[in-house]
Design an enzyme around this catalytic site. Structure first.
Site, PDB file in Angstrom:
ATOM      1  N   TYR A   9      39.784  71.762  57.443  1.00  0.00           N
ATOM      2  CA  TYR A   9      38.619  71.992  58.245  1.00  0.00           C
ATOM      3  C   TYR A   9      38.539  71.240  59.160  1.00  0.00           C
ATOM      4  CZ  TYR A   9      36.335  75.025  54.491  1.00  0.00           C
ATOM      5  OH  TYR A   9      35.943  76.027  53.681  1.00  0.00           O
TER       6      TYR A   9
ATOM      7  N   LYS B  45      25.089  53.465  30.514  1.00  0.00           N
ATOM      8  CA  LYS B  45      24.138  54.344  31.168  1.00  0.00           C
ATOM      9  C   LYS B  45      25.064  55.329  31.890  1.00  0.00           C
ATOM     10  CE  LYS B  45      24.080  50.801  34.761  1.00  0.00           C
ATOM     11  NZ  LYS B  45      23.153  49.678  35.421  1.00  0.00           N
TER      12      LYS B  45
HETATM   13  C1  LIG Z   1      24.039  48.547  35.335  1.00  0.00           C
HETATM   14  C2  LIG Z   1      23.615  47.241  34.510  1.00  0.00           C
HETATM   15  C3  LIG Z   1      24.449  46.464  33.853  1.00  0.00           C
HETATM   16  C4  LIG Z   1      25.734  46.750  33.990  1.00  0.00           C
HETATM   17  O1  LIG Z   1      26.612  46.257  35.111  1.00  0.00           O
HETATM   18  P1  LIG Z   1      27.915  46.446  35.397  1.00  0.00           P
HETATM   19  O2  LIG Z   1      28.150  45.775  36.669  1.00  0.00           O
HETATM   20  O3  LIG Z   1      28.334  47.686  35.260  1.00  0.00           O
HETATM   21  O4  LIG Z   1      28.883  45.397  34.311  1.00  0.00           O
HETATM   22  C5  LIG Z   1      23.839  45.411  33.309  1.00  0.00           C
HETATM   23  N1  LIG Z   1      22.466  45.090  33.366  1.00  0.00           N
HETATM   24  C6  LIG Z   1      21.534  45.783  34.134  1.00  0.00           C
HETATM   25  C7  LIG Z   1      20.279  45.591  34.069  1.00  0.00           C
HETATM   26  C8  LIG Z   1      22.096  46.887  34.981  1.00  0.00           C
HETATM   27  O5  LIG Z   1      21.403  47.862  35.534  1.00  0.00           O
END
Ligand SMILES: *Cc1c(COP(=O)(O)O)cnc(C)c1O
Length: 383
Positions: free
Chosen positions: A274, A53
Site C-alpha cells: 500500500y 491484568k
Molecule cells: C501493571 C502494574 C504492575 C506490573 O508492572 P510490570 O512493569 O509489568 O511488572 C505492578 N503494579 C501496578 C500498580 C501496575 O499497574
C-alpha cells in the site's frame, strides 16, 4: 537459547488447527515459571506476586495462573473487577486476587462475593468499601494505594491525612497492606526512584505498620531497598527485559511464527505494498506472510525490522497491511522457502523488546496486542 530455526520442538507435529492458522503463537509456561522463580529468588524473603491484568499481558490468564500457582505464587493482581472474577476459577482456593483499579461505585458487593481484595485508590473507594463492611458487620480486606509521585492512582498526602484524622472508614476495613507504584523504575539512575521510596516511607509511617509493596518488574532490579514485603512483577514474568540496556535476565516466553502465503520474483524497482512506500533495490524474491495489524502487529512496523528463517533475516518491505506483511526473502538460497512455511516474527533472533523497538513502542504493548487470530500453542509447565 532455544533452537533458532525449528518452529516447534521437534517432538510436536502441527495439528489441524495449526495448519489452518495464519500464525502460531507459542507460549512457554515453563519459562514463565522459571521467570517467577528467578524473581522470587532475587526477592529473598519478600513475596513475589504476579500481575495478570489484560489476560496475563495477552498470554492467557487461564493457562498462566495455574502455572504460576504450581510454581508457588500465592498473590495475584489484575486491573479490573471482571478480570478478578474470571481469574478466581483458575487459582487455588486461598490464593489472593487483588484488583488494582478497585471497585467502581456499586460493584463492591460483587468484589466481596468473589473474595477479591480491592486496591483502594481514593477516599471514595475507601468510603464505599468501609460502608459495605459496616453493613455486613465484618471488616473487609483491602490494600491502600498511596500516590508517591506518578499522579495516576492512590491517596494523596492530603487524602491520607484526612482519612486518618477522621478514622472511621479506615477502622471499618481490614487493611492488608499499603502500596505505591514507581514511575521511572526502568531508569535505575533516575532521581524519582529514591524520591518515591522516601515519600512512600514518609507517608506509610502515618498509618499503623502494614506490609508494603512498591516495585513492579523493573523495581525489583533497583535493589533490596525497593523490595519491601511484596513485589508485583508482570512484564518480566512474560520475558520482557526489566533492565533495559542490560542483558535480559529473563527467559523468553513467546514465539510467533507466521505462515508464508505466497512467494513471487520481481524485477528491480518494483513498488511494494500500500502507498508504494518501498521499491525493490534489485531483482527480488518477496514472501507475503499471514500476519498484519489486525493481528496486533503494529502498522508502525512498516519498512522496518525483519522476520527470520533458517537463521537469515527477511526484512519487512512496504507497509504492514491488515492481514499480511511482505518480506524481502532474496537473501535465502533458491528453494529454501516455500509457500506454507513458517517464518519467525518474534523469537530467538528478535525478541519481544526488539519488536517493540522496531515498531517505535515497548515490548509491553507488543505483548498485550497479541492477536486473537493466532493459533495458540502452550508449551507445558514443568510442575
Ligand atoms: C501493571 C502494574 C504492575 C506490573 O508492572 P510490570 O512493569 O509489568 O511488572 C505492578 N503494579 C501496578 C500498580 C501496575 O499497574
Amino acid at each position: 537459547m532455544p533452537d533458532s530455526t525449528a518452529p516447534y520442538p521437534s517432538s510436536a507435529l502441527p495439528d489441524a488447527a495449526e495448519m489452518r492458522a495464519g500464525a502460531v503463537l507459542s507460549i512457554d509456561l515453563g519459562a514463565i515459571q522459571a521467570n517467577w522463580r528467578l524473581l522470587q529468588a532475587r526477592l529473598g524473603s519478600a513475596a513475589c506476586a504476579a500481575v495478570l491484568k489484560a489476560d496475563a499481558y495477552g498470554l492467557g490468564a487461564a493457562q498462566v495462573a495455574p502455572a504460576l500457582a504450581a510454581a508457588g505464587c500465592e498473590n495475584f493482581f489484575v486491573a479490573h473487577l471482571h478480570e478478578g472474577i474470571a481469574l478466581r476459577a483458575h487459582v487455588p482456593a486461598g490464593a489472593r486476587i487483588h484488583v488494582l483499579h478497585g471497585c467502581f461505585a456499586g460493584t463492591e458487593a460483587e468484589c466481596a462475593a468473589h473474595d477479591l481484595i480491592p486496591v483502594l485508590n481514593s477516599p471514595g473507594q475507601l468510603a464505599a468499601w468501609a460502608a459495605l463492611g459496616v453493613a455486613r458487620g465484618r471488616r473487609l480486606p483491602a490494600l491502600i494505594q498511596i500516590d508517591t509521585g506518578m499522579a495516576r492512582f492512590g491517596f494523596t498526602e492530603a487524602d491520607l491525612k484526612a482519612a486518618i484524622a477522621d478514622g472511621r472508614a479506615l477502622a471499618a476495613i481490614d487493611p492488608r497492606g499499603v502500596m505505591s507504584h514507581l514511575a521511572c523504575a526502568d531508569e535505575p539512575g533516575h532521581p524519582a526512584n529514591a524520591a518515591q521510596r522516601a515519600r512512600f516511607d514518609a507517608l506509610r509511617a502515618l498509618l499503623p505498620p502494614l506490609p508494603a509493596s512498591l516495585s513492579a518488574s523493573s523495581g525489583i532490579f533497583l535493589g533490596p531497598d525497593f523490595h519491601y514485603q511484596m513485589a508485583r512483577p508482570g512484564a518480566a514474568l512474560y520475558g520482557v527485559n526489566p533492565s533495559p540496556g542490560e542483558m535480559n535476565p529473563m527467559r523468553p516466553v513467546v514465539r510467533l511464527d507466521a505462515r508464508v502465503i505466497q512467494l513471487r520474483d520481481v524485477p528491480a524497482g518494483t513498488p511494494v505494498g500500500y502507498g508504494h512506500t518501498a521499491r525493490t533495490a534489485g531483482p527480488a524474491r518477496l514472501a507475503t506472510i499471514a500476519v498484519g495489524y489486525a493481528d496486533g502487529y503494529p502498522r508502525a512496523g512498516s519498512n522496518t525490522g525483519a522476520a527470520w528463517f533458517a537463521g537469515v533475516p527477511l526484512p519487512v518491505l512496504g507497509r504492514v497491511s491488515m492481514d499480511s506483511i511482505i518480506l524481502d526473502a532474496s537473501a535465502l538460497p533458491e528453494g529454501a522457502l516455500h509457500e506454507g512455511a513458517l517464518v519467525t516474527l518474534i523469537g530467538p533472533q528478535r525478541d519481544i523488546d526488539a519488536v517493540g523497538a522496531d515498531c517505535g513502542t515497548i515490548g509491553y504493548e507488543i505483548l498485550t496486542s497479541l492477536g486473537r487470530r493466532y493459533h495458540r500453542r502452550y508449551i507445558a509447565a514443568e510442575a
